[in-house]
Design a protein around this motif. Structure first.
Motif, mmCIF file in Angstrom:
data_model
loop_
_atom_site.group_PDB
_atom_site.id
_atom_site.type_symbol
_atom_site.label_atom_id
_atom_site.label_comp_id
_atom_site.label_asym_id
_atom_site.label_seq_id
_atom_site.Cartn_x
_atom_site.Cartn_y
_atom_site.Cartn_z
ATOM 1 N N THR A 1 34.592 3.481 -13.599
ATOM 2 C CA THR A 1 35.674 4.184 -14.285
ATOM 3 C C THR A 1 35.755 5.622 -13.810
ATOM 4 N N THR A 2 36.970 6.105 -13.670
ATOM 5 C CA THR A 2 37.148 7.511 -13.286
ATOM 6 C C THR A 2 36.685 8.434 -14.406
ATOM 7 N N GLY A 3 36.867 7.998 -15.664
ATOM 8 C CA GLY A 3 36.474 8.832 -16.785
ATOM 9 C C GLY A 3 35.017 9.214 -16.743
ATOM 10 N N LYS B 1 36.544 12.490 -5.718
ATOM 11 C CA LYS B 1 36.545 11.041 -5.953
ATOM 12 C C LYS B 1 36.269 10.284 -4.663
ATOM 13 N N ALA B 2 36.899 10.712 -3.570
ATOM 14 C CA ALA B 2 36.713 10.038 -2.285
ATOM 15 C C ALA B 2 35.269 10.135 -1.819
ATOM 16 N N GLN B 3 34.641 11.296 -2.018
ATOM 17 C CA GLN B 3 33.247 11.467 -1.616
ATOM 18 C C GLN B 3 32.306 10.616 -2.475
ATOM 19 N N GLU C 1 32.598 7.006 -1.378
ATOM 20 C CA GLU C 1 31.875 6.759 -0.138
ATOM 21 C C GLU C 1 30.378 6.672 -0.378
ATOM 22 N N ARG C 2 29.868 7.520 -1.282
ATOM 23 C CA ARG C 2 28.435 7.471 -1.587
ATOM 24 C C ARG C 2 28.076 6.146 -2.285
ATOM 25 N N LEU C 3 28.921 5.691 -3.182
ATOM 26 C CA LEU C 3 28.685 4.404 -3.836
ATOM 27 C C LEU C 3 28.659 3.269 -2.824
ATOM 28 N N LYS C 4 29.606 3.253 -1.922
ATOM 29 C CA LYS C 4 29.642 2.209 -0.891
ATOM 30 C C LYS C 4 28.380 2.243 -0.046
ATOM 31 N N ARG D 1 34.038 -2.407 -1.388
ATOM 32 C CA ARG D 1 35.111 -1.637 -2.005
ATOM 33 C C ARG D 1 34.715 -1.261 -3.431
ATOM 34 N N ILE D 2 35.384 -0.223 -3.930
ATOM 35 C CA ILE D 2 35.208 0.247 -5.298
ATOM 36 C C ILE D 2 36.552 0.138 -6.004
ATOM 37 N N LEU D 3 36.588 -0.551 -7.144
ATOM 38 C CA LEU D 3 37.801 -0.603 -7.958
ATOM 39 C C LEU D 3 37.607 0.330 -9.152
ATOM 40 N N TRP D 4 38.502 1.295 -9.267
ATOM 41 C CA TRP D 4 38.414 2.327 -10.301
ATOM 42 C C TRP D 4 39.332 1.985 -11.476
#
Length: 335
Positions: A157-159, A172-174, A177-180, A187-190
């Motif tokens: 979640t973005t929250g 958010k993009a960084q 990328e760290r999560l990936k 992929r990450i679904l937000w």
């Protein structure tokens, strides 16, 4: 209360670290060797209701121990939310494990967490868990903030992940990328909507949406239109309808009921049926002494996890500290 420790084997040979492995974060419903509980004690916020919460933990422990191993962490903790301070475990196809130790900072420095944040290193050094230890302590990530389908998709979640005092000034993009990178995700679904009143976590996904077998998403329904949480959960539902699997197909959506508002000391508590725990052969489901709604939640979860025993755990004690059943636990995959 007995302490049960499970020692998994690690078939490592010289030079194996140089072999490229395909790591992944397994789905929760995959086979497990055990579950970690960090036990309530008198130096936590549970002190005024220690007998009540201990009885709930004992019930959870009994149900887990019927089906798999149990690792109990004693008193070197600020609190008991193992989901958020526990290891996040990756596996590969050859039976190796990678234990990711992310930083836990009390959900954005809201609460003291220095003891909680040291638990993983301690249980690893004492041999309570086995695998390749990976130091990720330069990045804040709570286990309750991510969900994996075991096939390369991570939901979050973005929250929560963009909330203050976690990983700023990362964008958010960084963060994605760290999560990936760390979770070896494709992929990450937000999820951009949905937050429960009284939630200290800034919107952990395990209170809102859970990934289930057969590309199914179990999620908190919006409830009655006059409920203060209705609009955010309605918007979340609309966003879930837009998501697609890696194959480009819509997810199967299964709606959970919203519990009736639970008020404690003048505050609404973040009660949710989405905070269930999947273990070997069963699903432990939080209940709130709301007979019809509890039964409906268990029915829907049972339909989503056919062949597993659905076990209700009264979580009215846990919810008083603004969490629920899943928040108290962290599973370790079987290798």
């Amino acid at each position: 209360m007995h302490i049960f420790l499970y020692f998994c084997s690690q078939n490592m040979s010289l030079g194996i670290e140089n072999v490229t492995r395909k790591w992944r974060l397994p789905a929760e419903w995959e086979p497990q060797w055990g579950v970690q509980l960090t036990w309530p004690h008198a130096r936590t916020d549970w002190a005024p209701m220690l007998d009540e919460i201990t009885a709930t933990y004992e019930e959870m422990a009994r149900e887990i121990r019927k089906r798999e191993e149990l690792l109990i962490v004693g008193e070197p903790s600020n609190d008991t939310w193992a989901r958020d301070h526990g290891f996040i475990t990756l596996v590969d196809d050859e039976g190796h494990t990678r234990l990711l130790d992310f930083k836990f900072n009390g959900w954005g420095e809201k609460f003291a967490a220095e003891l909680d944040n040291a638990i993983n290193r301690r249980i690893y050094d004492e041999g309570k868990v086995k695998g390749e230890y990976v130091d990720c302590l330069d990045f804040v990530l709570e286990g309750g903030s991510i969900e994996s389908d075991g096939k390369g998709t991570i939901f979050t979640t973005t929250g929560c992940l963009l909330a203050p005092h976690r990983n700023q000034p990362m964008t958010k993009a960084q963060i994605e990328e760290r999560l990936k990178q760390e979770l070896h995700a494709e992929r990450i679904l937000w999820i951009d909507h949905g937050n429960l009143v009284g939630d200290d976590t800034d919107g952990h996904i395990d209170t809102l949406v859970r990934i289930c077998p057969d590309d199914t998403l179990l999620y908190m329904g919006a409830g009655e239109p006059d409920d203060e949480q209705h609009e955010e959960l309605r918007l979340m539902e609309e966003q879930l309808k837009s998501f697609r699997t890696l194959d480009g197909k819509p997810y199967r959506l299964m709606k959970l009921p919203m519990p009736k508002a639970i008020i404690f000391e003048g505050e609404r508590l973040p009660a949710t049926y989405a905070n269930f725990l999947v273990i070997n052969g069963a699903v432990l489901v939080p209940t709130y002494d709301q007979t019809d709604l509890d039964a409906e939640a268990m029915r829907v979860i049972g339909e989503t996890f056919p062949g597993r025993e659905i076990v209700g755990i009264d979580c009215r004690s846990i919810i008083k500290q603004h969490g629920s059943l899943h928040c108290c636990t962290m599973q370790y995959p079987r290798i």
